[in-house]
Each structure stands twice: as C-alpha cells, then as structure tokens.
Enzyme design. Structure first.
Site, PDB file in Angstrom:
ATOM      1  N   TYR A 147     -83.829   2.271 -29.218  1.00  0.00           N
ATOM      2  CA  TYR A 147     -83.845   3.501 -28.423  1.00  0.00           C
ATOM      3  C   TYR A 147     -82.639   3.560 -27.499  1.00  0.00           C
ATOM      4  CZ  TYR A 147     -84.881   6.341 -24.310  1.00  0.00           C
ATOM      5  OH  TYR A 147     -84.786   7.217 -23.250  1.00  0.00           O
ATOM      6  N   ASN A 176     -86.703   5.782 -14.018  1.00  0.00           N
ATOM      7  CA  ASN A 176     -88.052   6.017 -14.559  1.00  0.00           C
ATOM      8  C   ASN A 176     -88.735   7.186 -13.877  1.00  0.00           C
ATOM      9  OD1 ASN A 176     -87.339   3.079 -15.111  1.00  0.00           O
ATOM     10  ND2 ASN A 176     -89.151   3.347 -16.376  1.00  0.00           N
TER      11      ASN A 176
END
Length: 324
Positions: A147, A176
């Site tokens: 990813y 995040n």
C-alpha cells in the site's frame, strides 16, 4: 467554484463533499460503481442536495471517464484509493491499478483540462519507520507495505507532472485521520465497536506502535485550505497534531469515553509482517500552519467521544456485528 471529488463515497471524501457544499462549491462526486447503485456514505445526502452535487458512479481506473468528469472544474480533490494495508499484502496488483494508474488518470485529465488545481491525497505510511521524529516533509520515503509503495509512486507521479508538464498539482499528506464513517478495519473504530457491543475482551494487533491521530473535520479543513492556497505546484504539506500515542493508550482512552472496562487480546492475524510494521508516525505540522494557517482544533478525547456517540446512536447495525 466547481470541484471534482474522487472517492467521494468514502470516509474522508464524504465529509469533504459536505464541507465543500457548505462553502458554496458545486461538486461532482465520483463514487465507485457498484451493482447496488450506492453512493456510499453520501446515500442519504443525495435526497436534499442533488441541485448542489452531481453524483457519478464510475471508476478512477477508467481514463476516459475521469477525463470527462474533469471537464469544466476548477479543482480536483483526489481521494480515491485502496487503503487497507493488510489487504495490500494479499492483492498488491489491485493497489497498483487504483492508487497508481488511478492517480495517473487524474493527472492526465488535469493536464488536458488546463487550469485545474489537483489536490492529491498521500499518507504518512510513505515514511515507514522514521529515522527522526517529529517527521518533516523532506524525510526520505521508505515504503514498508505494498500500500505505502503505491502511494509513494502516486506522490512521485504528481511531482513529476508538476515538473514536466506544469500541472498545478499539490500533495496533502494526512497522518492518521479518524472520526464518524471510518471503516472498522481502522484501529479506533475497531476498538470502539467492540467496546460498544459489550465485549470485555477486545481483539487487536500490536499495541506498541505510536500514531498521530487527527479528527476528520480538521483533515477536511486542510483540504479546503490547500485548494485555495498559493503553495506552488509540486509542494507537499502534511497534516497532523504533532503528538503520537501508542495503540495501548488509544485503547485506554476508548475505554474511558465508553465507560467500558475491558482487556486486550492480541491476535497474530492482526499483526503486520515484522519488517512491515511502522513503529512510530509523529508529524511536525509547522509547514501546514505556516503555509495554510492550519492547525487541528479537535482534541483526541473529544474526537473519540464524537466517534463513539456516532457509532452508538447512528449506526447500531455497525456495532451489533460484534455481538457474535
């Protein structure tokens, strides 16, 4: 202003569409084509905002489709991506097709359209386990998962199109992000849904990695500011709070906001390969403040409370799946 949002049906994308409409922007929302005709998290939104949003079911992997949508817009917010790190170990080719080829399609569409600003969405995972913290934008990129590798490739494509073809593309690199609508694959909703379902034993992966968590409304504010900023093509700006906490600390705070006392069981299936785990992601958000006048306004504990409230009151079936 007219804007195209790819990945509009997803977590951050749906919040961004709503914010842009509030700002008076006419939005083309590209949602992934599916047999249910679903616009994802924007399903309910379509009922009252069809005059402000053009909803489209399609695929960012189709170059002609993307080029047609890019016609007549002033900005493209490119959020469409496959993001599950565990799944990227199983199906890396899918990530290349969507994250790399999809980004190339967006860049080519912008190149053909002319005066369009592209806001590319990156990820803090491109840094891998950092050499120094806090992490600054010039830190070397060292992908530790398929990813992350595809996001590095996408970011570099954007930089190359700014240098080679003069495409007005800038890259936003959130750390995040969390909040309502996030998939339960992500750690915070994974914890909260299990606690709200009454579990006294919560199943998680490693508890030692440290992450820098930003509430979704703050991340969206960064996108809006980036679109209207004067930062030059090829620039990269990251969004984060500048503070990192361990997954164990996040678990403890989730227990606090839900009032549930539980313990953690670490599952091997939830742990990344040893060399693939990123141990710490902690941002230096000073460039975002300096160039965008951006800084997060939502505290971690308040963001967790809002996320828990949403899960409990708005999405009960989402929670009840954990009763089994």
């Amino acid at each position: 202003m007219r804007a195209l949002v790819t990945g509009a049906d997803g977590f951050i994308g749906s919040h961004l569409v709503e914010r842009l409409v509030e700002e008076g922007v006419h939005v083309k929302a590209l949602c992934l084509y599916n047999s249910n005709g679903s616009y994802g998290w924007l399903n309910d939104y379509t009922q009252n905002h069809e005059n402000k949003v053009d909803f489209h079911l399609g695929d960012v992997r189709d170059p002609g489709y993307v080029q047609n949508l890019a016609d007549g817009v002033d900005a493209i917010f490119h959020l469409a991506a496959l993001i599950s790190i565990p799944y990227s170990y199983q199906a890396p080719a899918s990530f290349v097709a969507t994250n790399v080829q999809g980004t190339l399609n967006v860049l080519e569409a912008a190149r053909q359209a002319g005066a369009v600003r592209v806001i590319n969405t990156s990820t803090s995972e491109v840094y891998g386990t950092p050499e120094t913290t806090p992490i600054r934008e010039q830190h070397p990129l060292q992908a530790q998962s398929p990813y992350a590798a595809t996001k590095v490739a996408a970011d570099q494509l954007c930089y190359s199109y700014a240098c080679s073809f003069g495409v007005d593309v800038v890259t936003l690199r959130p750390f995040n992000t969390f909040g309502p609508r996030q998939s339960t694959r992500a750690v915070i909703p994974a914890i909260l849904t299990q606690l709200l379902a009454g579990r006294n034993e919560v199943h998680l992966g490693s508890l030692t990695p440290r992450r820098d968590f930003t509430y979704v409304s703050d991340t969206v504010d960064g996108f809006v500011r980036m679109a209207s900023s004067q930062v030059p093509a090829g620039s990269v700006i990251q969004l984060g709070t500048g503070q990192a906490v361990t997954i164990q600390e996040i678990f403890d705070k989730c227990c606090e906001v839900t009032g549930v006392h539980a313990r953690v069981t670490v599952e091997e299936s939830r742990i990344r390969p040893a060399k693939g785990e990123v141990q710490v992601l902690e941002s230096d958000p000073s460039r975002a403040y300096r160039n965008l006048q951006w800084k997060p306004t939502m505290s971690l504990i308040d963001g967790l409370k809002r996320t828990a409230d949403w899960l409990e009151s708005k999405q009960l079936p989402y929670v009840e799946r954990y009763h089994r």
